[in-house]
Scaffold this active site. Structure first.
Site, short mmCIF file in Angstrom:
data_model
loop_
_atom_site.label_atom_id
_atom_site.label_comp_id
_atom_site.label_asym_id
_atom_site.label_seq_id
_atom_site.Cartn_x
_atom_site.Cartn_y
_atom_site.Cartn_z
N SER A 159 0.83 -1.19 0.00
CA SER A 159 0.00 0.00 0.00
C SER A 159 0.87 1.25 0.00
CB SER A 159 -0.91 -0.01 1.24
OG SER A 159 -1.71 1.14 1.27
N GLY A 160 0.58 2.16 -0.92
CA GLY A 160 1.36 3.38 -1.05
C GLY A 160 2.49 3.31 -2.04
N THR A 164 -2.08 1.90 -8.04
CA THR A 164 -3.26 2.47 -8.70
C THR A 164 -2.85 3.43 -9.80
OG1 THR A 164 -4.53 2.24 -6.65
CG2 THR A 164 -5.40 3.73 -8.32
N ASN A 210 -0.79 5.02 2.83
CA ASN A 210 -1.15 5.53 1.51
C ASN A 210 -2.37 6.41 1.63
OD1 ASN A 210 -1.45 6.00 -1.17
ND2 ASN A 210 -2.00 3.92 -1.75
N SER A 213 -5.35 4.42 -0.99
CA SER A 213 -5.12 2.98 -1.01
C SER A 213 -6.35 2.25 -1.53
CB SER A 213 -4.78 2.50 0.40
OG SER A 213 -4.63 1.09 0.42
N SER A 214 -6.15 1.34 -2.47
CA SER A 214 -7.25 0.53 -2.99
C SER A 214 -7.54 -0.57 -1.97
CB SER A 214 -6.86 -0.09 -4.33
OG SER A 214 -6.62 0.91 -5.29
N GLY A 438 -0.57 -5.88 -2.31
CA GLY A 438 0.69 -6.57 -2.10
C GLY A 438 0.72 -7.30 -0.76
N GLU A 440 1.14 -8.14 2.96
CA GLU A 440 0.90 -7.29 4.12
C GLU A 440 1.26 -8.03 5.39
OE1 GLU A 440 -3.04 -5.75 4.16
OE2 GLU A 440 -2.72 -4.43 2.46
#
Length: 1511
Positions: A159-160, A164, A210, A213-214, A438, A440
């Site tokens: 994330s970040g 995206t 992020n 973040s998605s 990704g 985590e």
């Protein structure tokens, strides 16, 4: 590794592990067996084992390499350092083979993603330009188009990391490549792109890592047709984080849509009863409400706009945001203990308000909503039992409803997007873009992290297989022997999680279906089942947690919420409540369940469903050719220009990049082309390179000479095992060390010898100086003695001379004084005597003059007084006489003027009438017998005018001539008074007669004007009659070819008699087909019956005129369709067309088709867009014709048109005669001015034709320009980089062919320019157009060369700069040869590449300051362009350095300041393809006199209908 250890020696550069920086470089100080002492770059000294140390490439570029497979040492520290070096240069993309690594810059870089950049990567080979997501997307698109294989692009990262944004860039590029022509409405590619902001609004949120973040996985399938156009698309989503709707952590936010609707317009907030986000429970669990740089209200409008493009109606949008607002209100409903045991109710009036508002927004019953939250209905066989819920359970029911509604809403949006975009059932190829979460690992890892890491395990397995496959393909391509390479297979982890039966997900589903299962019992079940599994670990201090050893690291999961989050069911009360909503949209989200499934709750496993989705995804990916993009977050602060080594290294491991490197290291990690290998290691065996062998033989002999084992020699590369590169470098360092010792020994010997020679030379010089000094001292003493003697002699002589001079001077002084005194006394006496005489003379003179003046003044005074008295008396007498004489004189003058004016007018009228009679008599003599009556009337009018003139002349002669009588005395004055009276009476009588004469003259003039008008009308009728006779003759000649028409014409009357008796002219109608269409002639009373029958009997006569006109147009079109060439440097076709249109009066026609015929002719003539000669011919004709039209045509009512109104009729005779003269002279001037170009009042068809002609001039110009660009594009790509040749000291291959190749490319460009120049000159294209063509061509050369220089690092070298500079010198010579008439400012258009190349070939760049670069060397280049050139520069010839670090730091500061400006951030140039000229430019460049000597087409001159062209 043993080879690597053997290569480590004292002084070697190595990498050692560091707890803070992960890896740090240093120099080996000591080697003691397996222990190595290293002095690090941070001045620390560490001791490490040789197995934990990696070699460092001493020749690595400070700017890094764009493909990490090119690294000399492919290991963790090398990869990390390469990414860091490129990140410091703002190069955020790097290849690892075909894998793209993208490092998030945490700043806007719009110049990297604009249309110019897309155009650069379009069709470029992979690796030719700098790494970029567009390159990956282009490769996927080309493979799909050429091989018909579906492709997939997998974007992953934590994330970040920028997943995206990378996904959006890829989709933008695919939409650019597969998009259709610009059309209005919602195209497929627009809908695909606009689905991103909608899904981001409802599926993205701010997290700790992020800001966008998605919180869901997304796989976009873009379908293409056979032509490569986007024909459909579908969006697949995975595992939306539903728990975020009700629960968020500190420093995080809920989904963006909640904040957007709170930032909407005041009307919408009032309608939904919304306020500040801090007032809602689902949003105020965190203190973060705003994101820096994000305007929620603007994002809200953009989302609504995107919904419109996708196809979501305004009613559906209203319902969507109504549901979002209802969820916010639902979260503010709090519960308290009810009246009964284990019951609940809304806590207070505020909660009731939010409950009512939520019910209104859901359009359901308020009481039913409250019951669905606070009660449950248990269905039994006999009855339904109502069970109340306590406050905590009611809160859980509220959150469950909110999560269910939001999840259904998100699923509906995805379905709506898919249905709106639509899928193409006929499409056989697609490109899938996967944007997935990704790996985590947090402090608290729940069910979401478990599913996410399962996804990454599956994708990692797919990734490993792909990397292994690429390695095999590389070895097969190079035709080398290879054995099976082992790689880490994580299948055991996948079996641990999703194996049936017995996997963790299967056990979780089993626990969810058991009513009394808890997370503790589930954990105990896991401990018992997997106690012996090597990937499963039970933590020591926890009873319910478990740890899985993933490929990226160990992750400990907390099972407290596993069971609840795995259950995917809808409470029956919620289903019934919202299914009965008054809003069709809300009820559509909750369709009715079937009878067998309508229970209190329906269990459905999220884990099983997710596993099925994941399996489907992997099957799709397996059927496609994958491409990978690994996104990396450089720091956890989310700030630019910070690179945390430990953080990045962990992401590289989690992303599988290190695993890919390990797979490469298991085979042949080091790969070098033959040229690079010989260039680096040729010094190990220089004797094997002295022959004329080829590269492969030279490489094999070199490797055999150094006795290296285990290597492979492919078709184009050398493949080395792990550690062999370090071994070769160690041997190379030994050779370089020995060479350095030899060089040092020779240098020291030379310096010692040089020092001895200098010392000996110094000693000799010192001896010489000492001896000279002694000799100079002896000589100095002798000189002093001789000098003293001379000084004494001269001193004594001086004293004697001085005494004599003083005595002589004293005597002379005394004598002079005495003589002077006597002379002064004498002259003083003489002056006194002369002054006395002068005084006496002046006094006597004054007295005599005074007496004379007094006497004269008295006499004059007396005379003046007497004469004045006499004069006054005479004056009074003269005044009386003068008054009467002046009046008579004025009357006399007035009468004389009037008589003269009348005489002049009569003479002028007579002359005019005589001229008019002469001209009319000549014209009337040519009239036919049928007009004799008109001629007789004209003669009578002329006789009458002559008589009137004579009568007027006689009347004017009666006026007497008044004689001037001088005034002598009083008696004469009396006589004059009498005569004056008589004259007054005579004048009055003359005035009356003059008035009568003027009246008669006016009447006569009116009669003459009327008769003159009749004569002019008769003349025009005669002209019309002549034209009609000619037309009739043409008609009859055409009818002779028709047998039936010929018989009727012979029976009716002969041709001559018809032409003689036809006296009524044919009145022309509007233009048709470029000619006047004749009206039906009126039947003349004097025409014979035969002529009447002839005119009324055959209707074909009426049509023959139009047919003849059509034949003339056809003749013109057939003629100008051929290449008529040029006359006096001007196109004949254009001039011929203009003369015909002007003669036919087509410009003044309301309706005509000749213009359409000409436009069709031009369009068909330029259909072959490859023939530049033909295009230049028509460019010359169209531009010349456009010039003539521009000078001729005037729009009706435009300021340029002259309104020909009849001026007011003057009242006086002189005014009328002056007007006649002016009109006659204006007519003559007008005839003289219409030699070449004549202005006419144009109608709409002519103006439209002019616009179409302008469009064709621009089109032909653009075609010629684009043709030359196409021809030059392939040559320019070869001219930007000098051909690479091996060193002469290695392989003695003749360089003649390479030198010829270098010059041939530029020579071909010069040849193409010469050919174009000759074509333009031969076709006499206006120089202004030629200048614009060459200017834009040179601008195109500048753009292509400069952009290639910035995008390709191998082009930014010293030798390449020299090569390009030599080619630019040839272009400069061509510009000088072409002269400014055609080249104009073309040379200035390539100033960017000139300055860039000039900078590349400068020596000692590190000494140049920033100000010198910006102001002196490269003033036209921007900071971004200079920074990119400086960072990419490498000296392949003299091995010099680039600019200093201070200059680079100054550039970075300026780039950071301008980072928010899109225009200033862009470093690529844009090619200008506009039309750089206007019609006025063409008009100003051509002169009318240039067409004065142009002759029309000779082919038309032979046609009788085109005889007017000879005039």
């Amino acid at each position: 590794m043993q080879a690597a250890q053997a290569s480590i020696a004292v002084g070697s550069q190595v990498w050692v592990e560091d707890p803070d920086e992960a890896w740090i470089d240093g120099e080996v100080l000591k080697v003691n067996g397996d222990t190595i002492t290293v002095k690090c770059s941070n001045e620390k000294t560490v001791t490490a084992k040789a197995s934990h140390v990696h070699a460092k490439d001493p020749e690595e570029s400070p700017c890094g390499v764009d493909d990490m497979t090119k690294l000399a040492y492919l290991h963790e520290p090398g990869v990390l350092q390469n990414l860091k070096s490129r990140y410091d240069m703002n190069e955020i993309y790097t290849y690892t083979g075909s894998i793209l690594i993208a490092v998030n810059p945490f700043r806007r870089l719009p110049h990297l993603y604009d249309i110019q950049m897309m155009e650069q990567y379009k069709g470029a080979d992979f690796g030719e330009l700098s790494p970029h997501p567009f390159a990956v997307a282009d490769v996927a698109y080309r493979l799909m188009l050429n091989e018909g294989i579906s492709q997939s692009i997998l974007v992953s990262g934590e994330s970040g990391a920028g997943k995206t944004e990378s996904t959006k860039m890829i989709m933008r590029y695919l939409a650019y490549m597969g998009g259709k022509a610009a059309t209005e409405g919602r195209t497929v590619e627009k809908q695909v792109l606009q689905s991103n902001p909608v899904l981001e609004a409802f599926g993205n949120a701010k997290t700790v890592r992020n800001n966008n973040s998605s919180r869901f996985g997304k796989f976009v399938e873009i379908q293409f047709d056979q032509k490569g156009r986007i024909s459909g698309a579908a969006v697949r989503t995975y595992l939306l984080e539903r728990s975020r709707v009700c629960q968020i952590s500190e420093s995080e936010r809920n989904y963006h849509c909640f904040y957007m609707i709170c930032a909407g317009s005041p009307e919408e907030r009032e309608k939904y009863k919304l306020g500040d986000p801090s007032t809602f429970h689902y949003l105020n669990q965190s203190n973060c409400y705003k994101i820096d740089g994000l305007d929620e209200s603007k994002e809200y409008l953009e989302t609504r706009k995107a919904m419109d493009i996708i196809g979501i109606s305004s009613e559906e949008q209203e319902a969507i945001f109504r549901i979002v607002a209802a969820i916010l209100h639902l979260g503010n409903v709090e519960f308290a203990e009810g009246d009964d045991v284990d019951s609940s109710k809304p806590k207070n009036e505020k909660s009731m308000f939010h409950l009512r508002t939520a019910a209104e927004l859901f359009m359901c019953d308020e009481k039913a909503l409250e019951d669905s939250l606070c009660k449950r209905i248990i269905v039994t066989r006999d009855e339904n039992i109502v069970k109340t819920l306590d406050a905590e359970a009611a809160k859980g029911s509220r959150d469950a409803l909110a999560k269910t509604v939001y999840s259904r809403l998100f699923d509906w949006l995805v379905t709506k997007i898919n249905n709106s975009i639509g899928q193409d059932p006929t499409s056989k190829c697609l490109i899938g873009v996967l944007d997935i979460y990704g790996f985590e690992s947090f402090k608290t890892n729940s069910f979401e992290q478990f599913c996410i890491n399962l996804t990454n395990e599956k994708l990692q397995q797919h990734f490993n297989q792909h990397v292994f496959k690429m390695e095999q393909e590389e070895y097969t391509k190079e035709e080398i022997d290879w054995s099976y390479i082992e790689f880490v297979d994580n299948q055991d982890i996948l079996d641990l999680i999703d194996k049936k039966p017995g996997g963790i997900i299967a056990l979780l589903d089993e626990a969810c279906m058991l009513p009394r299962s808890t997370h503790e019992t589930f954990a105990q079940k896991l401990y018992q089942t997997f106690k012996n599994h090597k990937r499963f670990v039970k933590p020591k201090l926890s009873r319910s947690d478990f740890t899985i050893c993933h490929y990226a690291g160990d992750v400990t999961y907390q099972t407290e919420l596993f069971l609840d989050k795995n259950k995917d069911y809808v409470i029956a009360e919620h289903q019934a409540l919202l299914g009965a909503s008054g809003c069709s949209f809300v009820s559509g989200l909750f369709p009715l369940l079937s009878d067998d499934s309508s229970k209190s709750s329906k269990f459905s496993s999220i884990g099983s469903r997710f596993k099925q989705q994941l399996q489907s995804l992997l099957e799709t990916l397996s059927s496609t050719e994958p491409h990978y993009i690994r996104c990396v977050k450089p720091n956890s602060l989310l700030k630019p220009a910070i690179f945390e080594n430990q953080n990045v290294l962990q992401q590289l491991r989690c992303g599988g990049v290190m695993e890919a490197i390990r797979i490469s290291c298991a085979g042949y990690p080091t790969r070098r082309t033959f040229l690079e290998f010989i260039d680096r290691f040729g010094i190990l065996a220089p004797d094997v390179l002295t022959g004329s062998s080829d590269e492969i033989t030279a490489v094999r002999r070199l490797l055999e000479k150094v006795d290296l084992q285990g290597y492979q020699v492919g078709k184009t590369k050398v493949f080395l095992r792990s550690g062999q590169m370090a071994e070769l470098d160690a041997r190379r360092n030994e050779v370089l060390g020995r060479s350095a010792n030899l060089i040092q020994r020779k240098v020291r010997s030379f310096l010692a010898k040089k020092s001895f020679i200098a010392l000996r030379r110094s000693a000799v010089q010192i001896q010489t100086v000492c001896r000279g000094e002694l000799a100079r001292r002896v000589y100095q003493g002798l000189r002093r003695e001789a000098a003293s003697l001379k000084i004494q002699t001269r001193y004594r002589m001086h004293n004697a001379r001085k005494a004599y001079t003083e005595l002589s001077a004293s005597a002379l002084t005394i004598q002079s004084s005495l003589r002077g005194m006597a002379a002064r006394k004498e002259i003083h006496f003489r002056r006194q005597t002369r002054a006395a005489i002068i005084i006496q003379t002046r006094c006597r003179q004054f007295l005599a003059r005074l007496d004379y003046s007094r006497t004269r003044k008295a006499a004059i005074t007396t005379q003046c007084f007497w004469r004045g008295k006499v004069a006054r008396k005479e004056l009074r007498k003269l005044k009386l006489a003068a008054r009467e004489t002046g009046a008579l004189q004025a009357a006399k003058n007035k009468l004389e003027k009037q008589v003269e004016e009348l005489t002049w007018r009569l003479q002028l009228e007579k002359r005019m009438r005589a001229d008019l009679e002469e001209s009319k008599s000549q014209e009337n003599a040519k009239l036919q017998a049928a007009l004799q009556e008109v001629q007789q009337q004209y003669k009578e009018t002329k006789d009458t005018l002559v008589k009137e003139r004579e009568a007027a002349k006689k009347v004017a002669e009666i006026a007497p001539v008044i004689k001037e009588v001088p005034v002598i005395d009083t008696e004469l004055m009396n006589k004059l008074r009498d005569e004056n009276d008589k004259l007054k009476t005579l004048v009055s009588s003359l005035e009356k007669k003059i008035d009568d004469t003027e009246k008669k003259y006016d009447e006569t003039n009116k009669i003459s004007e009327e008769r003159l008008k009749k004569a002019m009308d008769a003349e025009s009728k005669i002209d019309d009659l002549n034209m009609a006779m000619l037309r009739l003759q043409e008609k009859i000649s055409n009818m002779e070819t028709d047998e039936k028409v010929q018989r009727q014409a012979l029976l009716s009357t002969p041709v001559r008699s018809m032409s003689e008796h036809l006296s009524i002219p044919i009145v022309p109608k509007n233009l048709e087909n470029g000619y006047h269409e004749a009206e039906e002639p009126k039947e003349p009373q004097s025409a014979p019956p035969a002529l009447k029958d002839y005119g009324n009997g055959d209707p074909k006569l009426k049509k023959s005129s139009a047919e003849k006109q059509q034949e003339n147009v056809d003749a013109l079109i057939d003629c100008v369709a051929k290449n008529l060439g040029y006359c006096e440097g001007k196109p004949v076709a254009a001039f011929t067309i203009y003369k015909c249109l002007l003669h036919w009066k087509s410009f003044e026609a309301e309706k005509t088709s000749v213009f359409d015929r000409l436009i069709q002719l031009i369009g068909s003539a330029i259909e072959n867009e490859e023939d530049n000669d033909n295009l230049a011919y028509w460019l010359s004709n169209t531009s010349s014709l456009l010039f003539l039209l521009q000078r001729s045509l005037k729009a009706a009512g435009a300021p340029g048109t002259v309104s020909r109104k009849k001026p007011p009729q003057p009242t006086s005779l002189f005014g009328r005669m002056a007007q006649g003269l002016r009109s006659a002279s204006f007519a003559n001037m007008h005839v003289e001015a219409t030699d070449v170009v004549r202005q006419v009042e144009a109608k709409y068809p002519a103006l439209l034709f002019k616009q179409q002609l302008t469009a064709y001039v621009e089109k032909i110009y653009g075609i010629i320009r684009d043709n030359i660009k196409k021809e030059l594009s392939s040559l320019i790509s070869l001219c930007i980089q000098a051909p690479r040749t091996m060193k002469a000291s290695m392989l003695r291959i003749s360089g003649r062919s390479s030198g010829q190749t270098q010059s041939n490319h530029w020579q071909k460009i010069i040849e193409n320019l010469d050919i174009l120049l000759k074509i333009l000159q031969d076709n006499h294209v206006p120089p202004v157009l030629a200048q614009k063509i060459f200017t834009q061509i040179f601008s195109y050369i500048n753009v292509q060369l400069f952009n290639s220089l910035l995008l390709r690092r191998e082009c930014c070298s010293f030798s390449n700069g020299e090569y390009v500079k030599a080619g630019l010198a040839e272009l400069e010579l061509w510009c000088a040869k072409a002269t400014s008439e055609y080249a104009a400012s073309s040379w200035d258009e390539i100033r960017h590449i000139r300055q860039a190349v000039g900078f590349l070939v400068i020596f000692q760049k590190f000494r140049i300051s920033y100000d010198e670069i910006v102001h002196d060397l490269c003033p036209i280049l921007s900071v971004q362009q200079l920074y990119r050139i400086c960072t990419q520069y490498w000296d392949d010839k003299y091995n010099t350095q680039s600019v200093s670090s201070d200059v680079l730091s100054n550039m970075r500061v300026l780039m950071t300041e301008d980072s928010n400006n899109a225009e200033s951030s862009s470093f690529l140039l844009d090619d200008n393809s506009s039309i750089p000229f206007s019609v006025e430019d063409i008009t100003n460049a051509i002169q009318e006199k240039d067409f004065s000597d142009v002759k029309p087409a000779e082919e038309l001159l032979e046609n009788p209908a085109f005889q007017f062209l000879q005039d």
